[in-house]
Design an enzyme around this catalytic site. Structure first.
Site, short mmCIF file in Angstrom:
data_model
loop_
_atom_site.label_atom_id
_atom_site.label_comp_id
_atom_site.label_asym_id
_atom_site.label_seq_id
_atom_site.Cartn_x
_atom_site.Cartn_y
_atom_site.Cartn_z
N ASP A 35 -73.44 -94.94 -23.52
CA ASP A 35 -74.84 -94.67 -23.19
C ASP A 35 -75.67 -95.04 -24.40
O ASP A 35 -75.11 -95.34 -25.47
CB ASP A 35 -75.05 -93.21 -22.79
CG ASP A 35 -76.11 -93.05 -21.70
OD1 ASP A 35 -77.15 -93.75 -21.80
OD2 ASP A 35 -75.91 -92.24 -20.79
N ASP A 54 -72.52 -96.31 -28.42
CA ASP A 54 -73.96 -96.52 -28.22
C ASP A 54 -74.18 -97.98 -27.86
O ASP A 54 -74.48 -98.82 -28.72
CB ASP A 54 -74.72 -96.14 -29.49
CG ASP A 54 -76.23 -96.18 -29.30
OD1 ASP A 54 -76.68 -96.65 -28.24
OD2 ASP A 54 -76.95 -95.75 -30.21
N GLY A 78 -77.72 -96.74 -15.12
CA GLY A 78 -78.75 -97.46 -14.37
C GLY A 78 -79.96 -96.59 -14.14
O GLY A 78 -79.97 -95.40 -14.45
N SER A 80 -82.18 -94.40 -11.92
CA SER A 80 -81.72 -93.53 -10.84
C SER A 80 -82.77 -93.23 -9.79
O SER A 80 -82.56 -92.35 -8.94
CB SER A 80 -81.21 -92.21 -11.43
OG SER A 80 -82.24 -91.54 -12.14
N SER A 116 -75.47 -95.53 -3.68
CA SER A 116 -76.35 -94.44 -3.25
C SER A 116 -76.56 -94.47 -1.74
O SER A 116 -76.49 -95.53 -1.10
CB SER A 116 -77.71 -94.58 -3.95
OG SER A 116 -78.67 -93.71 -3.40
N TYR A 142 -85.05 -99.52 -5.08
CA TYR A 142 -83.87 -98.85 -5.65
C TYR A 142 -82.68 -98.99 -4.71
O TYR A 142 -81.56 -99.31 -5.14
CB TYR A 142 -84.19 -97.38 -5.90
CG TYR A 142 -82.99 -96.54 -6.26
CD1 TYR A 142 -82.39 -96.66 -7.51
CD2 TYR A 142 -82.46 -95.63 -5.35
CE1 TYR A 142 -81.28 -95.88 -7.85
CE2 TYR A 142 -81.36 -94.85 -5.68
CZ TYR A 142 -80.77 -94.98 -6.92
OH TYR A 142 -79.67 -94.22 -7.24
N LYS A 146 -78.90 -100.91 -5.16
CA LYS A 146 -77.58 -100.34 -4.91
C LYS A 146 -76.81 -101.18 -3.88
O LYS A 146 -75.58 -101.30 -3.97
CB LYS A 146 -77.72 -98.89 -4.43
CG LYS A 146 -78.24 -97.95 -5.51
CD LYS A 146 -77.32 -97.93 -6.73
CE LYS A 146 -77.77 -96.94 -7.78
NZ LYS A 146 -76.83 -96.84 -8.92
N ARG A 180 -81.60 -80.65 4.33
CA ARG A 180 -80.70 -81.80 4.37
C ARG A 180 -79.59 -81.71 3.32
O ARG A 180 -78.49 -82.25 3.52
CB ARG A 180 -81.49 -83.09 4.14
CG ARG A 180 -82.49 -83.41 5.22
CD ARG A 180 -83.35 -84.60 4.83
NE ARG A 180 -82.54 -85.79 4.66
CZ ARG A 180 -82.28 -86.67 5.63
NH1 ARG A 180 -82.75 -86.45 6.85
NH2 ARG A 180 -81.55 -87.73 5.40
#
Length: 272
Positions: A35, A54, A78, A80, A116, A142, A146, A180
């Site tokens: 990360d 890193d 990525g 999100s 996702s 987005y 994905k 949901r």
């Protein structure tokens, strides 16, 4: 300690990564955490157990160095949520290509990609029970990023013989919410079970799997997950009953899977 398996985790300091890392540590396994910031990741680092890197997923040379000698890749990094197209292209699509190419060049054969539910957000809820994977119907840019991630995973499996699981993650939370989320909850423990199944897989194929727990509303077919050895154990409804003492209502089965993200309150290219 003898290291038998090395797993690279991109986005290790993100919300999902922070929950996963302690659950994936075990004897004989080394974790390489990738990360660009360690903020929020509280973990004792042991030289032969966990290492920190890193490195940006946009850095092809850096990613290949991290992948060298690794056994498996868990790609969580990525953006999100919805962003302008150029940002999602650069990070989620080009970044995924960079990571997969680094894995291929380093000989990493087992991969989990964090896709996702938004890749199929315009599919109706009722379609999620199908044992045939749903075709992409993204609800946002987005979601498009994905769907592109899944397509890249399919290419790298078919072209290069890598074993790739594209996990269509639903609602990842420490505890289930309401509405949901009762149907869509993915618990941290079940997410870890999904990762374990994925990093053990070696069949040279691409698999589309729902990233969801075994929730009593049963919107989602678990067959594809079972086929790769993923057997979720947690149930949002049971947790909600124990926590709140009431049976939560079933979510509306007629809405699109992407819910509010399919309407004008969440325009494409905006931020939320």
């Amino acid at each position: 300690m003898s290291i038998e398996q090395t797993v690279v985790i991109t986005g290790a300091a993100g919300r999902t990564g922070r929950a996963l890392v302690p659950r994936l540590r075990r004897r004989g396994r080394a974790l390489r955490l990738v990360d660009t910031s360690r903020a929020g990741l509280e973990l004792d680092v042991e030289p032969r157990d966990v290492s920190w890197h890193d490195v940006s997923i946009e850095d092809a040379d850096g990613m290949e160095r991290v992948m060298h000698g690794a056994s498996a890749l868990v790609h969580l990094a990525g953006l999100s949520s919805e962003r302008p197209w150029a940002d999602l292209l650069r990070v989620n699509i080009d970044g995924t290509h960079t990571v997969l190419e680094a894995a291929r060049r380093a000989g990493v054969r087992r991969v989990l990609l964090a896709s996702s539910i938004h890749a199929v957000g315009f599919q109706p809820v009722g379609a999620a029970a199908s044992t045939t994977p749903l075709l992409p119907r993204p609800d946002t840019y987005y979601g498009v990023s994905k769907a592109a991630m899944e397509a890249l995973g399919s290419l790298y499996a078919d072209r290069f013989g890598m074993s790739v699981v594209s996990a269509r993650i639903c609602t990842f939370l420490e505890e289930p919410g309401d509405g949901r989320a009762v149907a869509q909850w993915l618990s941290p423990d079940d997410m870890a079970r999904l990762v374990e199944a994925s990093v053990a897989l070696d069949d040279g194929s691409h698999h589309l799997v729902w990233g969801v727990s075994a929730n009593a509303p049963a919107w989602f077919s678990l067959e594809a997950g079972h086929a790769i050895g993923y057997r979720p154990l947690d149930d949002a409804r049971a947790v909600s009953i124990e926590r709140d003492g009431v049976v939560p209502p079933d979510p509306d089965p007629t809405a699109p899977l992407g819910a509010a993200f399919t309407d004008e309150r969440h325009p494409v290219g905006g931020t939320w």
